[in-house]
Design an enzyme around this catalytic site. Structure first.
Site, PDB file in Angstrom:
ATOM      1  N   PHE A  48      38.269  36.816  44.779  1.00  0.00           N
ATOM      2  CA  PHE A  48      37.050  36.851  45.588  1.00  0.00           C
ATOM      3  C   PHE A  48      35.762  37.105  44.793  1.00  0.00           C
ATOM      4  CE2 PHE A  48      39.106  37.625  50.037  1.00  0.00           C
ATOM      5  CZ  PHE A  48      39.401  36.278  50.117  1.00  0.00           C
ATOM      6  N   ARG A  49      35.843  37.258  43.489  1.00  0.00           N
ATOM      7  CA  ARG A  49      34.639  37.246  42.615  1.00  0.00           C
ATOM      8  C   ARG A  49      33.686  38.412  42.813  1.00  0.00           C
ATOM      9  NH1 ARG A  49      37.513  33.816  39.910  1.00  0.00           N
ATOM     10  NH2 ARG A  49      37.474  31.666  40.592  1.00  0.00           N
ATOM     11  N   ASN A  79      40.560  39.732  37.996  1.00  0.00           N
ATOM     12  CA  ASN A  79      39.747  39.082  36.952  1.00  0.00           C
ATOM     13  C   ASN A  79      38.310  38.862  37.398  1.00  0.00           C
ATOM     14  OD1 ASN A  79      40.569  37.128  38.794  1.00  0.00           O
ATOM     15  ND2 ASN A  79      40.480  35.470  37.306  1.00  0.00           N
ATOM     16  N   HIS A  84      52.165  31.401  41.029  1.00  0.00           N
ATOM     17  CA  HIS A  84      52.042  29.927  40.972  1.00  0.00           C
ATOM     18  C   HIS A  84      53.066  29.214  40.085  1.00  0.00           C
ATOM     19  CE1 HIS A  84      49.645  31.457  37.721  1.00  0.00           C
ATOM     20  NE2 HIS A  84      48.554  31.604  38.425  1.00  0.00           N
ATOM     21  N   ASP A 110      46.100  31.250  45.559  1.00  0.00           N
ATOM     22  CA  ASP A 110      45.325  31.244  44.308  1.00  0.00           C
ATOM     23  C   ASP A 110      43.891  30.796  44.591  1.00  0.00           C
ATOM     24  OD1 ASP A 110      44.686  31.610  41.692  1.00  0.00           O
ATOM     25  OD2 ASP A 110      45.901  29.962  40.912  1.00  0.00           O
ATOM     26  N   HIS A 123      34.826  28.122  42.669  1.00  0.00           N
ATOM     27  CA  HIS A 123      33.764  27.890  41.687  1.00  0.00           C
ATOM     28  C   HIS A 123      32.778  26.949  42.361  1.00  0.00           C
ATOM     29  CE1 HIS A 123      35.976  29.784  38.405  1.00  0.00           C
ATOM     30  NE2 HIS A 123      37.045  29.098  38.763  1.00  0.00           N
TER      31      HIS A 123
END
Ligand code: DOR
Ligand code: ZN
Length: 441
Positions: A60-61, A91, A232, A303, A307
């Site tokens: 979710f950034r 990340n 994945h 996943d 972007h």
């Protein structure tokens, strides 16, 4: 609240039953329940009643990349996709590698989320002890054996082995299994052809890289006796290796994404960087193997890796890897069920039952008395087309735009509160809660 006349769908089957909720929980399930005085009644005639989906793999950034997603937009997209619980990957910027970043991210999620959430911790070569000390407060640890978006990476044997041995053996260690050295090698080979925007990403990060890393992870999990969840899985070979390890008693489970179930490397060739994801979209043979070996898949996770189109429009070498998907998983799987490719029961097993069991989310995971009232109402007959405009993710696109879907999400409830109705999110920012972890198995 009383949901009447619907068909309840669980991992075991379908049955026409009424369902009552009270104070965030499911309190009664039976035939022909009568409304109590003043009780809200939802008529679910002609509708399927599903447990809320649990997506154990989203990016979710927030913090650091909130121009493409934050906890509000990401969880709104989840809600619109019938996903009522998400587990967020570490990340971000900064990456969640210790107490400080974990607390900071928890505060952001608490203020913004509209579905329930849990957070991952990221493994680094340096944080073995600190990570182990935080195990009870996180959904799982994520370990990148190959580099991808962000800086998290563990390639050397010593920290890899120490993480496997030290992090709580009963919590999932979720591994991104692509081998870094071979990625470097094949990436360099693929580079001369990549002056154009279109390179076959599946050549730059081939199945062999996945096989090498997976074999290494399985060997260390076997030795240490710890639990391992493979993120994945994309190829036939990986599923075979995992099956073999399971038969030997290795405590391993695996995930497949809708991207790899529904798209192939030909789609990546055609869509260019919009189809660029790590691990890559694979050959048609591998894609078909995922369906053929569906029984051996434990979870489906999206996943979801948004972007912006601007970022994706850069040349291949610079364009970031990752594709959004939290809003389209349930629609794609409903559609596959309507085509007879798969049963809804099998879907619920992989998107609800198994995620709750593997990640120890004991208040979730089924339409059962005592569980959180996370409920999705589906009209199985309604048809529509997926569009970019429907997407609530900040990135505003989906590789599935134009896909025809049979089966529409009508309403979504999180712990008994209506959060989404036919295209509109009405849930309040901050209404999502941190999940409770119990021992996973
Ligand atoms: O393609 C990917 N994108 N794979 C990952 O492992 C990370 C993700 C992201 O965060 O963008
Ligand atoms: Zn991911």
């Amino acid at each position: 609240m009383l949901i009447r006349n619907g068909v309840l769908v669980g991992a075991e089957g379908q049955q026409r039953l009424d369902l009552r909720t009270r104070a965030e929980k499911i309190v009664e399930i039976a035939e022909g329940l009568t409304p109590e005085p003043g009780e809200e009644v939802v008529d679910a005639s002609g509708l399927l009643v599903l447990p809320g989906f649990i997506d154990t793999h989203v990016h979710f950034r927030d913090p650091g990349g909130t121009h493409k997603e934050d906890f509000l937009s990401g969880t709104q997209a989840a809600l619109a996709g019938g996903v009522t619980t998400i587990l967020d990957m570490p990340n971000t910027q900064p990456a969640v590698t210790g107490r400080e970043q974990l607390n900071a991210k928890a505060a952001l999620a608490a203020a913004k989320a509209v579905v329930d959430y849990g957070l991952y911790l990221g493994a680094t070569p340096e944080n073995v002890e600190e990570a182990a000390g935080l195990a009870n407060e996180v959904a799982a640890m994520k370990l990148y054996m190959g580099s991808s978006t962000g800086s998290l990476l563990v390639t050397e044997f010593a920290p890899l082995y120490r993480h496997f041995s030290t992090f709580s053996h009963d919590k999932p260690l979720v591994v991104h299994a692509e081998d870094e050295q071979s990625l470097q090698y094949f990436g360099a080979l693929a580079r001369p052809q990549s002056s154009a925007t279109n390179t076959n990403h599946n050549l730059a990060r081939p199945p062999l890289s996945a096989q090498i890393a997976l074999s290494r992870a399985l060997a260390i999990a076997e030795k240490t006796g710890r639990r391992l969840h493979i993120a994945h899985t994309t190829t036939q070979r990986e599923l075979e290796l995992i099956q073999e390890a399971k038969q030997k008693g290795v405590r391993v489970t695996c995930e497949v994404t809708p991207l790899h179930l529904f798209l192939t490397e030909e789609d990546q060739q055609q869509k260019g960087n919009l189809g660029k994801v790590n691990p890559p979209l694979r050959s048609r043979e591998d894609q078909q193997a995922l369906w053929r070996l569906f029984d051996s898949i434990d979870t489906i996770g999206t996943d979801h890796a948004p972007h912006t189109l601007e970022e994706k429009r850069q040349p291949y070498a610079q364009a970031p890897s990752g594709i959004p998907g939290v809003q389209t998983m349930l629609p794609l799987l409903l559609n596959a069920a309507s085509q007879g490719r798969i049963t809804l029961q099998a879907v619920i097993e992989r998107c609800v039952t198994n995620p709750a069991r593997i990640f120890g989310l004991s208040t979730k995971g089924a339409l059962e008395i005592g569980k959180d009232a996370d409920i999705v109402l589906i009209d199985p007959e309604k048809e529509y087309e997926i569009t970019n405009e429907q997407m609530l993710s900040k990135c505003g696109w989906t590789p599935f735009a134009g896909t025809h879907i049979k089966g529409m999400i009508e309403q979504v409830y999180v712990r008994g509160a209506l959060g989404y109705v036919r295209g509109t999110c009405i849930a309040r920012a901050g209404s999502g809660k941190s999940v409770v972890y119990t021992q996973s198995c």
